[in-house]
Structure formats: structure tokens, C-alpha cells
Design a protein around this motif. Structure first.
Motif, short mmCIF file in Angstrom:
data_model
loop_
_atom_site.label_atom_id
_atom_site.label_comp_id
_atom_site.label_asym_id
_atom_site.label_seq_id
_atom_site.Cartn_x
_atom_site.Cartn_y
_atom_site.Cartn_z
N HIS A 3 -0.30 -6.84 103.05
CA HIS A 3 0.81 -7.69 103.45
C HIS A 3 0.77 -7.88 104.96
O HIS A 3 -0.03 -7.28 105.65
N GLY A 4 1.65 -8.70 105.46
CA GLY A 4 1.71 -8.95 106.89
C GLY A 4 1.15 -10.30 107.24
O GLY A 4 0.58 -11.00 106.39
N VAL A 5 1.31 -10.67 108.50
CA VAL A 5 0.84 -11.96 108.98
C VAL A 5 -0.52 -11.77 109.64
O VAL A 5 -0.62 -11.10 110.67
N PRO A 6 -1.57 -12.34 109.06
CA PRO A 6 -2.89 -12.23 109.68
C PRO A 6 -2.97 -13.11 110.93
O PRO A 6 -2.21 -14.06 111.09
N ARG A 7 -3.91 -12.77 111.81
CA ARG A 7 -4.09 -13.57 113.01
C ARG A 7 -4.82 -14.87 112.69
O ARG A 7 -5.19 -15.11 111.54
N ALA A 8 -5.02 -15.69 113.68
CA ALA A 8 -5.43 -17.10 113.51
C ALA A 8 -6.67 -17.29 112.65
O ALA A 8 -6.62 -18.01 111.64
N LEU A 9 -7.79 -16.71 113.01
CA LEU A 9 -9.02 -16.97 112.26
C LEU A 9 -8.96 -16.36 110.86
O LEU A 9 -9.38 -16.99 109.90
N THR A 10 -8.40 -15.18 110.76
CA THR A 10 -8.25 -14.55 109.45
C THR A 10 -7.40 -15.44 108.54
O THR A 10 -7.72 -15.64 107.37
N ARG A 11 -6.33 -15.98 109.10
CA ARG A 11 -5.45 -16.85 108.33
C ARG A 11 -6.20 -18.09 107.85
O ARG A 11 -6.05 -18.52 106.71
N ARG A 12 -7.02 -18.66 108.71
CA ARG A 12 -7.80 -19.85 108.32
C ARG A 12 -8.79 -19.53 107.22
O ARG A 12 -8.97 -20.31 106.27
N LEU A 13 -9.47 -18.40 107.34
CA LEU A 13 -10.44 -18.01 106.31
C LEU A 13 -9.74 -17.76 104.97
O LEU A 13 -10.21 -18.21 103.92
N LEU A 105 -10.58 -11.13 104.84
CA LEU A 105 -9.67 -10.20 105.51
C LEU A 105 -10.41 -9.30 106.50
O LEU A 105 -10.00 -9.15 107.65
N VAL A 106 -11.52 -8.72 106.06
CA VAL A 106 -12.24 -7.75 106.89
C VAL A 106 -12.95 -8.44 108.05
O VAL A 106 -12.76 -8.08 109.22
N GLN A 107 -13.75 -9.45 107.73
CA GLN A 107 -14.51 -10.11 108.79
C GLN A 107 -13.62 -10.93 109.71
O GLN A 107 -13.86 -11.01 110.91
N GLY A 108 -12.59 -11.55 109.15
CA GLY A 108 -11.65 -12.30 109.99
C GLY A 108 -10.97 -11.39 110.99
O GLY A 108 -10.78 -11.75 112.16
N HIS A 109 -10.59 -10.19 110.55
CA HIS A 109 -9.96 -9.22 111.45
C HIS A 109 -10.92 -8.83 112.57
O HIS A 109 -10.53 -8.76 113.74
N LYS A 110 -12.18 -8.60 112.22
CA LYS A 110 -13.18 -8.23 113.24
C LYS A 110 -13.38 -9.37 114.24
O LYS A 110 -13.45 -9.13 115.45
N ILE A 111 -13.48 -10.59 113.74
CA ILE A 111 -13.69 -11.73 114.63
C ILE A 111 -12.46 -11.96 115.51
O ILE A 111 -12.59 -12.26 116.71
N ASP A 112 -11.27 -11.80 114.96
CA ASP A 112 -10.05 -11.92 115.77
C ASP A 112 -10.02 -10.86 116.86
O ASP A 112 -9.62 -11.15 118.00
#
Length: 133
Positions: A3-13, A105-112
Motif C-alpha cells: 500500500h502507499g503512494v509510489p513515487r513518479a516512475l514507479t507509479r508510471r510503471l 514495484l521493485v525496479q521502479g523504486h530503485k530507479i526513483d
């Protein structure tokens, strides 16, 4: 992250994954309708349920800025798994899109994280750099 609000790139993915899943889920609803019709049913129920699931996937793609957006995405994946009781190949749709969801989720978090670090470095360099005279 459940849950929670993902950051920009994660949200796009995540939005790309769940929106793409909506198309495949709708096609699965068409298959369920056809299967029901061959068995003498009307097929309308399966088409309506599958269409609702597909629309919810599209809605979730736009709602990922809300704290419950990611949670709704997980529930939509579970609903896709349940749809495998009607169309068994939907199990593979679940496996593929749930896998893509986890990777996003995982890779988007890393890229963010990398983008934030690069932004901080850039800001630090620009604030301590030579001043123009």
C-alpha cells in the motif's frame, strides 16, 4: 509494498502494467462469454463481470496517487486469478501480470532512488559551484 503512494516512475510503471492487464482481462471476458454460450448460457454475466474487472484496472491506473491505489492493484490481480476458474488460461495472465507488477514495484523504486540521488548531487553541485561574476 502492499500500500502507499509510489513515487513518479514507479507509479508510471505500475499504471502501464495494470492498464495493459485491463485489455487482456477484457479479452478473457469475451472468451468466458463464448464458452458459456457454447454450453447453452447467455454469457452476459461473464462479459459484465469481466468488463467490470477491466474497467477497475483502468480506474486503478489513474488512482495510483491515492494511498489505496497499490492495494487495489493487488486485489485486481487476485480477481484475475479467480477468473481462472472460468477461463483456465487466465492463470497465466495472473502469473505474467503479477510478475510484471512486482518487477515494476521493485525496479521502479530503485530507479526513483537513483533519480533522487542524482537530483541531490546536481543540486549540491550547482549550489557550491563557481559563481558567475
Amino acid at each position: 509494498m502492499l500500500h502507499g503512494v509510489p513515487r513518479a516512475l514507479t507509479r508510471r510503471l505500475l499504471a502501464a502494467v495494470i492498464a495493459s492487464e485491463s485489455v487482456v482481462v477484457f479479452f478473457g471476458a469475451l472468451v468466458a462469454m463464448s464458452l458459456d454460450r457454447t454450453e447453452g448460457g447467455s454469457g452476459t454475466t461473464w462479459l459484465v463481470l469481466g468488463s467490470i474487472l477491466a474497467v477497475l484496472c483502468v480506474v486503478d491506473a489513474g488512482m495510483l496517487r491515492r494511498p489505496w491505489g497499490v492495494t487495489l492493484g493487488w486485489f485486481l490481480h487476485l480477481a484475475t486469478l479467480v477468473s481462472a476458474l472460468v477461463v483456465p488460461m487466465m492463470f497465466w495472465v495472473f502469473v505474467i501480470f503479477c510478475g510484471l507488477w512486482v518487477v515494476a514495484l521493485v525496479q521502479g523504486h530503485k530507479i526513483d532512488d537513483l533519480a533522487d540521488e542524482a537530483r541531490r548531487r546536481h543540486d549540491a553541485e550547482s549550489s557550491t559551484g563557481p559563481s558567475a561574476t
